[in-house]
Design a protein around this motif. Structure first.
Motif, mmCIF file in Angstrom:
data_model
loop_
_atom_site.group_PDB
_atom_site.id
_atom_site.type_symbol
_atom_site.label_atom_id
_atom_site.label_comp_id
_atom_site.label_asym_id
_atom_site.label_seq_id
_atom_site.Cartn_x
_atom_site.Cartn_y
_atom_site.Cartn_z
ATOM 1 N N GLU A 85 9.523 57.463 65.981
ATOM 2 C CA GLU A 85 10.475 57.545 67.086
ATOM 3 C C GLU A 85 10.441 56.268 67.906
ATOM 4 N N ASN A 86 11.588 56.020 68.567
ATOM 5 C CA ASN A 86 11.704 54.882 69.509
ATOM 6 C C ASN A 86 11.291 53.561 68.849
ATOM 7 N N CYS B 179 -3.343 65.932 62.206
ATOM 8 C CA CYS B 179 -2.201 65.369 62.930
ATOM 9 C C CYS B 179 -2.693 64.213 63.791
ATOM 10 N N ILE B 180 -2.080 63.043 63.586
ATOM 11 C CA ILE B 180 -2.468 61.860 64.340
ATOM 12 C C ILE B 180 -1.235 61.256 64.979
ATOM 13 N N ARG B 181 -1.359 60.842 66.251
ATOM 14 C CA ARG B 181 -0.254 60.226 66.994
ATOM 15 C C ARG B 181 -0.677 58.832 67.438
ATOM 16 N N ILE B 182 0.225 57.848 67.165
ATOM 17 C CA ILE B 182 -0.059 56.453 67.490
ATOM 18 C C ILE B 182 1.158 55.860 68.184
ATOM 19 N N ALA B 183 0.931 55.043 69.204
ATOM 20 C CA ALA B 183 2.016 54.362 69.919
ATOM 21 C C ALA B 183 1.600 52.918 70.158
ATOM 22 N N GLY B 184 2.357 51.992 69.615
ATOM 23 C CA GLY B 184 2.044 50.578 69.810
ATOM 24 C C GLY B 184 0.669 50.205 69.325
ATOM 25 N N VAL C 219 14.444 62.917 53.799
ATOM 26 C CA VAL C 219 14.571 61.881 54.833
ATOM 27 C C VAL C 219 15.560 62.392 55.880
ATOM 28 N N VAL C 220 15.133 62.406 57.139
ATOM 29 C CA VAL C 220 15.969 62.876 58.251
ATOM 30 C C VAL C 220 16.077 61.743 59.266
ATOM 31 N N VAL C 221 17.301 61.327 59.561
ATOM 32 C CA VAL C 221 17.535 60.180 60.440
ATOM 33 C C VAL C 221 18.415 60.618 61.601
ATOM 34 N N VAL C 222 18.095 60.126 62.784
ATOM 35 C CA VAL C 222 18.892 60.398 63.982
ATOM 36 C C VAL C 222 19.327 59.073 64.581
ATOM 37 N N ASP C 223 20.634 58.943 64.833
ATOM 38 C CA ASP C 223 21.206 57.721 65.423
ATOM 39 C C ASP C 223 20.854 56.483 64.599
ATOM 40 N N ALA C 224 21.039 56.602 63.298
ATOM 41 C CA ALA C 224 20.803 55.498 62.358
ATOM 42 C C ALA C 224 19.400 54.919 62.488
ATOM 43 N N GLY C 225 18.434 55.764 62.886
ATOM 44 C CA GLY C 225 17.046 55.338 62.972
ATOM 45 C C GLY C 225 16.615 54.847 64.334
ATOM 46 N N ARG C 226 17.542 54.679 65.250
ATOM 47 C CA ARG C 226 17.154 54.218 66.587
ATOM 48 C C ARG C 226 16.301 55.264 67.305
ATOM 49 N N THR C 227 16.706 56.522 67.190
ATOM 50 C CA THR C 227 16.003 57.589 67.894
ATOM 51 C C THR C 227 14.813 58.078 67.095
ATOM 52 N N SER C 228 15.027 58.457 65.839
ATOM 53 C CA SER C 228 13.899 58.937 65.038
ATOM 54 C C SER C 228 14.193 58.805 63.549
ATOM 55 N N ILE C 229 13.119 58.685 62.787
ATOM 56 C CA ILE C 229 13.143 58.675 61.327
ATOM 57 C C ILE C 229 12.020 59.597 60.865
ATOM 58 N N ARG D 207 14.363 46.346 60.390
ATOM 59 C CA ARG D 207 15.369 47.290 60.888
ATOM 60 C C ARG D 207 14.965 48.689 60.444
ATOM 61 N N PRO D 208 15.660 49.732 60.898
ATOM 62 C CA PRO D 208 15.293 51.096 60.481
ATOM 63 C C PRO D 208 15.235 51.281 58.977
ATOM 64 N N ALA D 209 16.090 50.583 58.229
ATOM 65 C CA ALA D 209 16.068 50.704 56.777
ATOM 66 C C ALA D 209 14.719 50.279 56.204
ATOM 67 N N SER D 210 14.061 49.309 56.838
ATOM 68 C CA SER D 210 12.752 48.858 56.355
ATOM 69 C C SER D 210 11.715 49.969 56.492
ATOM 70 N N VAL D 211 11.792 50.743 57.575
ATOM 71 C CA VAL D 211 10.855 51.853 57.775
ATOM 72 C C VAL D 211 11.033 52.890 56.680
#
Length: 601
Positions: free
Chosen positions: A149-150, A124-129, A46-56, A24-28
């Motif tokens: 995010e996401n 700066c590095i960006r990774i998705a999946g 630590v900055v969280v949006v929508d309880a981690g659903r949107t971004s951490i 869950r987001p808490a694990s991240v």
């Protein structure tokens, strides 16, 4: 026939690993903040949006990484913290497996900006999946800035089963608290949807506990400190008066790592034996320093279960340390003799002559001799009316219960005795057709109030009693989140609460009929009792109504007159269920007439 066994692609393997590490987001947040601590950070945001659903987002001022290290850190089993198997038995860091960043990158969009102090420009590095989208130089401060995010964008089943934002935020706060309580020398902040929830300055451990859980904890904490060749135990335990129905603030840390240990928890509870009521729990914050060779933390993916080599010996040390802290600060009650009204017994003086007591009696007294003042026994009962019969002739073996077809609550109500008896301030006794009915007065009133509160919440007809002076209740961040979730239902019950910010709430009004109860303590108890409620509104209403009814019901020991007992019995038999409380405890029983005759036969 072709071969059927094949290697899984790295992306699939990473998703499987992520299922164990990232739940869950808490694990991240747990993994990223622990990495920041291992990097030597002194400030972590630590900055969280929508309880981690949107971004951490986790920002630290640690050592940072080079361009190569930044790319390699997202590979499975890539780590700087161990190099060989023997290092597992001498761990001094929070992480060591090298799975966290790879697992996060497998189920989210991740952006990392990092720079070392020796470098002029960062990376700066960006990774998705698990796929690298881009890597480029960037201007950034020293340290690391992770933005996730996401979460679970490519695992819809996992994202679907995330709980509500309030529940996930509560889990985030719980994971965050387990880290900040270990490092009072690090400055932590936590923001959710643009609102600052925690701003923890550096200071002592006692101050950190007070900042996280509220000022009321400062008054109830007792220090614990013991050093042996086997282990060192430091921290704080609560005074017995700080016991709560559901604490939730019981923390064990081993070498800076949070752990769950039911065996050691029992050691603490044993030390409080006979000091707190049964079913109550006390908060504690205990820190173990043990030789890394004597423990094994690599037995569970979450690293919260730790195996000790000398478990029984440490159990005895822990119990002795807690008892010593309670005794040292005079928290163990001593025998207090009540001398009011007792005779004054002088000290023994061997030189003083004491005359033996002389008996005095009347030699002419004869108990069989008639006296002019005596009267016949009939005169003692003159003027007393004959008491009415308590009930019609009972039928042997008849009982009232769920399977009783001969008697209904209405018939019992009509056939009960008009006179009642209260036994030891706890039970109400009255005669009915089938025998002697015994009612638990607290549970009966709890059932009555529960159904009344449920009706008020359903029909929105609760009455509020305004307080002359509003009172302020200070809560821990996780408790404040829960209370915010409960506010609509508490309003339907008759409470009037307003959010003052900073995890503080003003109690402006309470439900009518709660005279004598402390409003602040009542709100705390409702939050404690509702810590495990479900997200369904019906269950939430029932839980709150039951909790409020339990605290507002007639307590044991309160004396009632016949009219009050009659009123309770009449209201009880007007309820939908007269046999059991909302939590399934028996309210009444009937001692059959046949059993009474057998006992006295």
């Amino acid at each position: 026939m072709s071969d059927v066994i094949h290697l899984l692609p790295d992306s699939v393997a990473n998703q499987i690993a992520a299922g164990e590490v990232i739940q869950r987001p808490a694990s991240v947040i747990k993994e990223l903040v622990e990495n920041a601590v291992d990097a030597g950070a002194t400030t972590i945001h630590v900055v969280v949006v929508d309880a981690g659903r949107t971004s951490i987002q986790v920002i630290d001022d640690g050592k940072g990484m080079s361009e190569t290290d930044a790319r390699l850190s997202f590979e499975r089993h890539a780590t700087s913290k161990i190099a060989k198997a023997d290092d597992l038995f001498a761990l001094h860091t929070m992480g060591f497996r090298g799975e966290a960043l790879a697992s996060i990158a497998a189920v989210a969009h991740v952006e990392l900006q990092t720079r070392r102090e020796a470098d002029e420009i960062g990376s700066c590095i960006r990774i998705a999946g698990s796929k690298v989208v881009s890597q480029e130089p960037v201007s950034c401060p020293v340290g690391s800035n992770f933005k996730v995010e996401n979460l679970f964008f490519n695992v819809p089943a996992r994202r679907k089963f995330l709980k509500s934002n309030a529940t996930e935020l509560s889990n985030i706060l719980t994971a965050f608290e387990r880290i900040v309580l270990v490092y009072p020398d690090i400055h932590f902040t936590l923001h959710h949807n643009g609102t600052e929830m925690l701003n923890l300055k550096t200071g002592s451990l006692h101050q950190r506990i007070s900042d996280v859980f509220g000022r009321q904890y400062s008054q109830d904490l007792l220090p614990v400190e013991v050093h042996t060749a086997m282990c060192s135990i430091t921290g704080f335990i609560s005074k017995p008066e700080g016991a709560r129905k559901k604490s939730g603030h019981d923390y064990f840390f081993v070498n800076g790592r949070y752990m769950k240990h039911p065996y050691f928890h029992k050691a603490v509870v044993t030390a409080y034996d006979r000091l707190i009521p049964e079913g109550m729990q006390v908060p504690y914050f205990l820190y173990f320093e043990v030789n890394p060779n004597d423990i094994d933390v690599n037995i569970h993916p979450t690293k919260t279960e730790i195996k000790f080599e000398n478990e029984q010996a440490i159990w005895q040390i822990l119990t002795a340390a807690v008892r010593d802290a309670l005794g040292k600060f005079c928290e163990v009650p001593a025998i207090d003799f009540d001398t009011q009204g007792s005779p004054d017994i002088p000290l023994y003086d061997p030189a003083r002559q004491v005359a033996p007591p002389q008996p005095h009696y009347n030699p002419d007294y004869n108990p069989f001799k008639s006296s002019s003042h005596s009267s016949s026994w009939e005169s003692l009962y003159e003027g007393l009316e004959k008491s009415p019969s308590s009930a019609p002739a009972p039928e042997e073996g008849e009982m009232f219960g769920p399977t009783d077809d001969t008697q209904t609550p209405e018939t019992i109500l009509s056939e009960k005795s008009p006179s009642h008896y209260q036994y030891k301030g706890k039970y109400l006794m009255t005669a009915v057709k089938s025998g002697l009915m015994i009612i638990d007065q607290h549970r009966a009133d709890m059932r009555i109030l529960y159904e009344r509160y449920m009706e008020q919440m359903t029909n929105h007809t609760a009455n509020t009693q305004k307080l002359l002076f509003p009172e302020v209740v200070q809560l821990a961040p996780s408790e404040a989140v829960l209370l915010g979730k409960l506010l609509p239902e508490l309003t339907n019950l008759g409470f009037e609460l307003s959010d003052l910010g900073g995890n503080s709430f003003a109690v402006n009004g309470v439900p009518s009929g709660l005279d004598g109860l402390d409003p602040v303590q009542l709100v705390r108890q409702l939050v404690d009792d509702s810590g495990t409620i479900t997200s369904q509104v019906k269950s939430l209403n029932a839980q709150l109504a039951m909790s409020l009814a339990r605290h507002a019901a007639i307590p044991y020991g309160q004396l009632l007159n016949n009219e009050e007992i009659e009123n309770i019995i009449n209201q009880l038999f007007a309820c939908s269920n007269v046999n059991y409380t909302p939590d399934g405890k028996a309210i009444l029983c009937i001692l059959p007439q046949g059993d009474i005759e057998q006992l006295l036969g």
